[in-house]
Design a protein around this motif. Structure first.
Motif, mmCIF file in Angstrom:
data_model
loop_
_atom_site.group_PDB
_atom_site.id
_atom_site.type_symbol
_atom_site.label_atom_id
_atom_site.label_comp_id
_atom_site.label_asym_id
_atom_site.label_seq_id
_atom_site.Cartn_x
_atom_site.Cartn_y
_atom_site.Cartn_z
ATOM 1 N N ASP A 166 0.844 -1.210 0.000
ATOM 2 C CA ASP A 166 0.000 0.000 0.000
ATOM 3 C C ASP A 166 0.874 1.253 0.000
ATOM 4 O O ASP A 166 0.596 2.220 -0.715
ATOM 5 N N GLU A 167 1.922 1.207 0.818
ATOM 6 C CA GLU A 167 2.813 2.375 0.911
ATOM 7 C C GLU A 167 3.503 2.626 -0.436
ATOM 8 O O GLU A 167 3.651 3.771 -0.869
ATOM 9 N N ILE A 168 3.909 1.547 -1.085
ATOM 10 C CA ILE A 168 4.569 1.669 -2.399
ATOM 11 C C ILE A 168 3.607 2.292 -3.416
ATOM 12 O O ILE A 168 3.977 3.188 -4.166
ATOM 13 N N ASP A 169 2.363 1.855 -3.392
ATOM 14 C CA ASP A 169 1.362 2.426 -4.316
ATOM 15 C C ASP A 169 1.200 3.922 -4.079
ATOM 16 O O ASP A 169 1.130 4.709 -5.024
ATOM 17 N N ARG A 170 1.144 4.291 -2.812
ATOM 18 C CA ARG A 170 0.967 5.719 -2.469
ATOM 19 C C ARG A 170 2.202 6.523 -2.908
ATOM 20 O O ARG A 170 2.101 7.577 -3.539
ATOM 21 N N LEU A 171 3.397 5.974 -2.618
ATOM 22 C CA LEU A 171 4.647 6.688 -2.954
ATOM 23 C C LEU A 171 4.851 6.828 -4.464
ATOM 24 O O LEU A 171 5.417 7.812 -4.935
ATOM 25 N N LYS A 209 2.668 7.469 -6.684
ATOM 26 C CA LYS A 209 1.935 8.672 -7.141
ATOM 27 C C LYS A 209 2.613 9.930 -6.607
ATOM 28 O O LYS A 209 2.878 10.873 -7.364
ATOM 29 N N GLU A 210 2.924 9.884 -5.336
ATOM 30 C CA GLU A 210 3.516 11.076 -4.687
ATOM 31 C C GLU A 210 4.851 11.464 -5.329
ATOM 32 O O GLU A 210 5.151 12.626 -5.508
ATOM 33 N N LYS A 211 5.650 10.471 -5.697
ATOM 34 C CA LYS A 211 6.997 10.740 -6.224
ATOM 35 C C LYS A 211 7.066 10.687 -7.747
ATOM 36 O O LYS A 211 8.151 10.706 -8.322
ATOM 37 N N VAL A 227 3.428 -5.359 -7.420
ATOM 38 C CA VAL A 227 3.281 -3.895 -7.252
ATOM 39 C C VAL A 227 3.861 -3.131 -8.435
ATOM 40 O O VAL A 227 3.808 -1.900 -8.479
ATOM 41 N N ALA A 228 4.458 -3.856 -9.385
ATOM 42 C CA ALA A 228 5.117 -3.181 -10.513
ATOM 43 C C ALA A 228 4.094 -2.730 -11.559
ATOM 44 O O ALA A 228 3.010 -3.301 -11.685
ATOM 45 N N ASP A 229 4.481 -1.690 -12.306
ATOM 46 C CA ASP A 229 3.634 -1.219 -13.409
ATOM 47 C C ASP A 229 3.925 -2.016 -14.678
ATOM 48 O O ASP A 229 3.059 -2.207 -15.526
ATOM 49 N N LEU A 264 12.018 4.402 -3.194
ATOM 50 C CA LEU A 264 10.984 5.350 -3.660
ATOM 51 C C LEU A 264 10.920 6.565 -2.722
ATOM 52 O O LEU A 264 10.901 7.709 -3.165
ATOM 53 N N ARG A 265 10.918 6.270 -1.442
ATOM 54 C CA ARG A 265 10.778 7.324 -0.424
ATOM 55 C C ARG A 265 11.986 8.266 -0.424
ATOM 56 O O ARG A 265 11.863 9.471 -0.403
ATOM 57 N N ASP A 266 13.219 7.660 -0.530
ATOM 58 C CA ASP A 266 14.444 8.453 -0.361
ATOM 59 C C ASP A 266 15.038 8.944 -1.679
ATOM 60 O O ASP A 266 15.999 9.713 -1.681
ATOM 61 N N GLY A 267 14.528 8.445 -2.803
ATOM 62 C CA GLY A 267 15.074 8.864 -4.101
ATOM 63 C C GLY A 267 16.496 8.370 -4.334
ATOM 64 O O GLY A 267 17.268 8.953 -5.095
ATOM 65 N N LYS A 268 16.889 7.282 -3.753
ATOM 66 C CA LYS A 268 18.199 6.660 -3.945
ATOM 67 C C LYS A 268 18.129 5.191 -3.537
ATOM 68 O O LYS A 268 17.197 4.830 -2.813
#
Ligand code: 13P
Ligand code: SF4
Length: 342
Positions: free
Chosen positions: A33-38, A40-42, A59-61, A316-320
């Motif tokens: 769920d967190e990955i799905d949200r991130l 969109k956010e990122k 969870v992949a596109d 995803l969260r940290d961009g690295k």
């Protein structure tokens, strides 16, 4: 061809020295769920190879083989690509999409094939052949570093190797095929072209046990063996169907009546096969431990297994970690584009 400046090579790793991967204590469903949200956010798109854990594929596109993922990467509309796979795959995505930020959940996710063929070693071999007066075209499997790609004339994947060799490599040229000796030997057989083979191999396919495969066949009467061409010749010789990961998937999808398939490739491949053709039964062919001779669960690639849901969320969260552009990506881009996109 332009001489590449080399960045620091990936560390060469002995899989037996890997510490047990720090598996998450977090609930996989919460992470998904967190990955799905991130995403969109990122403004990110996730690409996953068929060899990563099934929950990451879910969870992949885009999920696919090396060829399809390289092509899918060029269709991404978000600013960031998270590549759940190994280093050479994320590097190829960056090379084909210089303007995008490309992230890889674990930069240490390498590949035994890519490690077996270094830039200096390939350059030395090419010079040696030239000094002998041989007119050689270098064809590289995509499982190579960008620096190595910059030395090559064609890049192939398991999905397009046959057509590139048959239709695009001039018949009057000798072929130096790097780095997979088993795929190379298979291509010699199907194309009828002579090739000088590099002695590399995939650490997963290299150790499939013929004895176990025969035993599984005996225990499952009527079953069929489907195998990746990275398997050694003795496995391929007793297989019913040979193909790269996408071709294996298409093959089982095309068979209507339920059947049992013994799968001689990385074990995570069972996930997309079951999803695509749930009427069939899929049994992984076990590997054999090179030291003790015992059979084991070593049909998982330790590099692919470095991708976890937790690391995907973190990156995803940290961009690295990010794949940074290197000067030798320019010549690699030219050969990759010509070979895979045109
Ligand atoms: P394909 O998915 O292109 O068949 O590649 C297999 C592989 O070993 C990737 O590392
Ligand atoms: Fe490399 Fe083999 Fe792992 Fe694929 S499965 S990434 S070829 S070591």
């Amino acid at each position: 061809m332009t001489t590449a400046t080399l960045g620091s090579p990936l560390p060469v790793m002995d899989p037996r020295s890997f510490e047990a991967d720090e598996r998450t204590e977090e609930d996989p469903l919460d992470l998904m769920d967190e990955i799905d949200r991130l995403k969109k956010e990122k403004d990110a798109t996730i690409l996953a190879h068929y060899y990563v854990d099934g929950e990451i594929q879910d969870v992949a596109d885009f999920c696919g083989d090396s060829l399809q993922l390289a092509r899918d990467a060029t269709k991404v509309t978000t600013g960031t690509i998270v590549f759940c796979g190994v280093h050479f795959m994320a590097e190829s995505a960056k090379i084909l999409n210089p303007e995008k930020r490309v992230l890889l959940p674990d930069l240490l996710a390498g590949c035994s094939l890519a490690e077996s063929c270094t830039y200096p070693a390939l350059k030395a071999r090419q010079e040696e052949l030239k000094a002998e007066g041989r007119d050689v075209v270098t064809v590289a499997y995509i499982n190579t570093s960008a620096a190595v790609k910059s030395l090559c004339d064609w890049i192939v994947t398991s999905g397009n190797a046959r057509e590139v060799i048959e239709d695009r490599v001039p018949k009057d040229k000798e072929i130096l095929f790097v780095p997979d000796q088993h795929l190379g030997r298979y291509l010699v057989e199907v194309t009828g072209r002579e090739m000088i083979l590099w002695p590399g191999s995939c650490m997963v396919h290299e150790i499939f046990s013929l004895t176990d495969m025969r035993r599984a066949k005996k225990n499952n009467p009527g079953s069929e063996v489907i195998a990746h061409p990275e398997c050694p010749q003795n496995i391929l010789a007793e297989s019913d169907f040979i193909g790269g990961t996408e071709r294996l998937k298409q093959y089982v999808m095309g068979i209507e009546e339920p059947r049992t398939f013994l799968v001689a490739t990385e074990a995570a491949m069972i996930h997309p096969l079951e999803k695509a053709a749930p009427r069939h039964t899929f049994i992984p062919v076990p590997g054999i431990m090179t030291d003790s001779g015992e059979t084991c669960a070593c049909n998982r690639c330790p590099h692919m297994a470095r991708n976890t849901l937790q690391k995907t969320r973190d990156c995803l969260r940290d961009g690295k970690p990010e794949i940074e552009w290197k000067d030798y990506f320019d010549p690699a881009k030219e050969v990759l584009t010509r070979s895979l996109l045109q």
